[in-house]
Design a protein around this motif. Structure first.
Motif, PDB file in Angstrom:
ATOM      1  N   GLY A 167      35.653  35.278  32.286  1.00  0.00           N
ATOM      2  CA  GLY A 167      35.630  35.587  30.852  1.00  0.00           C
ATOM      3  C   GLY A 167      36.789  36.437  30.361  1.00  0.00           C
ATOM      4  N   ARG A 208      35.096  40.872  27.886  1.00  0.00           N
ATOM      5  CA  ARG A 208      35.054  42.336  27.933  1.00  0.00           C
ATOM      6  C   ARG A 208      35.021  42.967  26.536  1.00  0.00           C
ATOM      7  N   ASP A 258      25.135  39.427  28.974  1.00  0.00           N
ATOM      8  CA  ASP A 258      25.517  38.418  29.961  1.00  0.00           C
ATOM      9  C   ASP A 258      25.658  37.037  29.305  1.00  0.00           C
ATOM     10  N   GLY A 311      28.847  36.949  27.640  1.00  0.00           N
ATOM     11  CA  GLY A 311      29.898  36.790  28.657  1.00  0.00           C
ATOM     12  C   GLY A 311      30.009  35.337  29.111  1.00  0.00           C
ATOM     13  N   GLY A 314      30.333  30.333  33.544  1.00  0.00           N
ATOM     14  CA  GLY A 314      29.129  30.900  34.147  1.00  0.00           C
ATOM     15  C   GLY A 314      27.932  29.984  34.017  1.00  0.00           C
ATOM     16  N   THR A 315      26.859  30.384  34.674  1.00  0.00           N
ATOM     17  CA  THR A 315      25.630  29.580  34.624  1.00  0.00           C
ATOM     18  C   THR A 315      24.485  30.347  33.964  1.00  0.00           C
ATOM     19  N   GLU A 316      24.018  31.408  34.641  1.00  0.00           N
ATOM     20  CA  GLU A 316      22.966  32.206  34.002  1.00  0.00           C
ATOM     21  C   GLU A 316      23.221  33.702  34.177  1.00  0.00           C
ATOM     22  N   HIS A 373      24.785  37.497  37.266  1.00  0.00           N
ATOM     23  CA  HIS A 373      25.871  37.484  38.253  1.00  0.00           C
ATOM     24  C   HIS A 373      27.198  37.201  37.556  1.00  0.00           C
ATOM     25  N   THR A 429      31.183  34.954  37.688  1.00  0.00           N
ATOM     26  CA  THR A 429      31.698  33.631  38.054  1.00  0.00           C
ATOM     27  C   THR A 429      32.102  33.569  39.537  1.00  0.00           C
TER      28      THR A 429
HETATM   29  P1  UTP Z   1      33.219  37.106  34.808  1.00  0.00           P
HETATM   30  O1  UTP Z   1      32.835  36.289  35.958  1.00  0.00           O
HETATM   31  O2  UTP Z   1      34.568  36.919  34.219  1.00  0.00           O
HETATM   32  O3  UTP Z   1      32.907  38.650  35.072  1.00  0.00           O
HETATM   33  O4  UTP Z   1      32.149  36.859  33.645  1.00  0.00           O
HETATM   34  P2  UTP Z   1      33.714  39.814  35.769  1.00  0.00           P
HETATM   35  O5  UTP Z   1      33.932  39.481  37.203  1.00  0.00           O
HETATM   36  O6  UTP Z   1      32.946  41.054  35.428  1.00  0.00           O
HETATM   37  O7  UTP Z   1      35.108  39.819  34.996  1.00  0.00           O
HETATM   38  P3  UTP Z   1      36.586  40.010  35.625  1.00  0.00           P
HETATM   39  O8  UTP Z   1      36.797  38.909  36.633  1.00  0.00           O
HETATM   40  O9  UTP Z   1      36.600  41.386  36.242  1.00  0.00           O
HETATM   41  O10 UTP Z   1      37.487  39.865  34.407  1.00  0.00           O
HETATM   42  C1  UTP Z   1      32.147  37.640  32.443  1.00  0.00           C
HETATM   43  C2  UTP Z   1      30.761  38.149  32.168  1.00  0.00           C
HETATM   44  O11 UTP Z   1      29.893  37.045  31.857  1.00  0.00           O
HETATM   45  C3  UTP Z   1      28.588  37.256  32.382  1.00  0.00           C
HETATM   46  C4  UTP Z   1      28.613  38.658  33.010  1.00  0.00           C
HETATM   47  O12 UTP Z   1      28.220  39.580  32.019  1.00  0.00           O
HETATM   48  C5  UTP Z   1      30.078  38.847  33.353  1.00  0.00           C
HETATM   49  O13 UTP Z   1      30.447  40.203  33.440  1.00  0.00           O
HETATM   50  N1  UTP Z   1      28.246  36.152  33.337  1.00  0.00           N
HETATM   51  C6  UTP Z   1      29.215  35.355  33.853  1.00  0.00           C
HETATM   52  C7  UTP Z   1      26.928  35.923  33.662  1.00  0.00           C
HETATM   53  O14 UTP Z   1      26.021  36.638  33.234  1.00  0.00           O
HETATM   54  N2  UTP Z   1      26.614  34.877  34.486  1.00  0.00           N
HETATM   55  C8  UTP Z   1      27.556  34.042  35.004  1.00  0.00           C
HETATM   56  O15 UTP Z   1      27.211  33.083  35.726  1.00  0.00           O
HETATM   57  C9  UTP Z   1      28.888  34.322  34.693  1.00  0.00           C
END
Ligand code: UTP
Length: 226
Positions: free
Chosen positions: A45, A50, A67, A70, A113-115, A118, A120
């Motif tokens: 994301g 962020r 989430d 995100g 992302g999926t749910e 967690h 990516t």
């Molecule tokens: P990221 O995978 O980019 O999170 O997903 P991250 O690792 O915190 O970010 P970087 O890599 O440091 O930049 C962004 C946000 O999307 C939600 C979470 O809140 C995550 O922080 N997300 C993403 C989910 O809830 N589920 C997913 O499967 C993916």
């Protein structure tokens, strides 16, 4: 045909503005391997996620909702990435199973992302496990795994090779008080361990890294393996 999954950290592509130069170079580099490799690309994301999450968190918005927001950001970045590729899906799958099926149809499958619950990184590990990929490239903003957060500790040392167990211990240490210093989340490392998936942690903005890994498994980053 070999399947490879790339966890494309959002910070590499989603700056301000979208890093279209990188996306063009990245897609050109991996397309050199499209005759022998099927790619699953899971996009993070980055700044987009962020910005929203941090603005709303101060207002005490529910974490599940944050989430979800995100996840929308990751899917937006995934669709943006798809516009740089041919033979790719343009409907972003919302589950691992759907993505795995798309990998049978296209040279490149992009998703976000999926749910909630967690990141990516975990999606990428689950996708790798589901399609039997033995290589997972974790494209991050740091050029490998360090003994400590290199942005905070100038004495942190880069570690070139780690076992899955060592990586899990290190991630556990970093995840106390959670934050972006964790190079990869614990769940993704546990999945990689149980299915013996090699993880290459690289500076994702160095485009030649992808070619070296795909060509001969060489990396200047960190290799996590069994
Ligand atoms: P990221 O995978 O980019 O999170 O997903 P991250 O690792 O915190 O970010 P970087 O890599 O440091 O930049 C962004 C946000 O999307 C939600 C979470 O809140 C995550 O922080 N997300 C993403 C989910 O809830 N589920 C997913 O499967 C993916």
């Amino acid at each position: 045909m070999e399947s490879v999954v790339i966890s494309l950290g959002g910070s590499i592509i989603s700056g301000d503005p979208l890093n279209v130069k990188f996306l063009g170079e990245f897609c050109r580099e991996i397309s050199k391997f499209e005759k022998k490799t099927r790619f699953g690309i899971v996009v993070g994301g980055g700044k987009l996620a962020r910005n929203y999450i941090s603005s709303l968190r101060v207002l005490k918005v529910n974490d599940h909702v944050l989430d979800e927001i995100g996840i929308h950001a990751t899917r937006m970045n995934a669709l943006a990435t798809a516009t740089f590729l041919k033979d790719v899906n343009h409907r972003i799958p919302t589950s691992i199973n759907d993505a795995a099926e798309l990998m049978n149809l296209y040279s490149y499958t992009v998703m976000g992302g999926t749910e909630p619950g967690h990141t990516t990184d975990t999606v990428a590990a689950l996708l790798a496990e589901r399609v039997g990929a033995k290589k997972l490239i974790n494209a991050t903003s740091v050029d490998g795994v360090y003994s400590d957060d290199p942005k905070k500790n100038p004495n942190a040392k880069k570690i070139l090779r780690l076992s899955h167990d060592e990586a899990i211990s290190l991630s556990l240490k970093g995840s106390i008080g959670a934050g972006p210093s964790v190079f990869m989340d614990l769940t993704s490392l546990n999945i990689a361990k149980r299915s013996n998936i090699e993880i290459y942690v690289i500076d994702g903005s160095r485009v030649s890294e992808y070619g070296n890994i795909l060509e001969n498994g060489k990396t200047s980053g960190t290799l996590i393996s069994g």
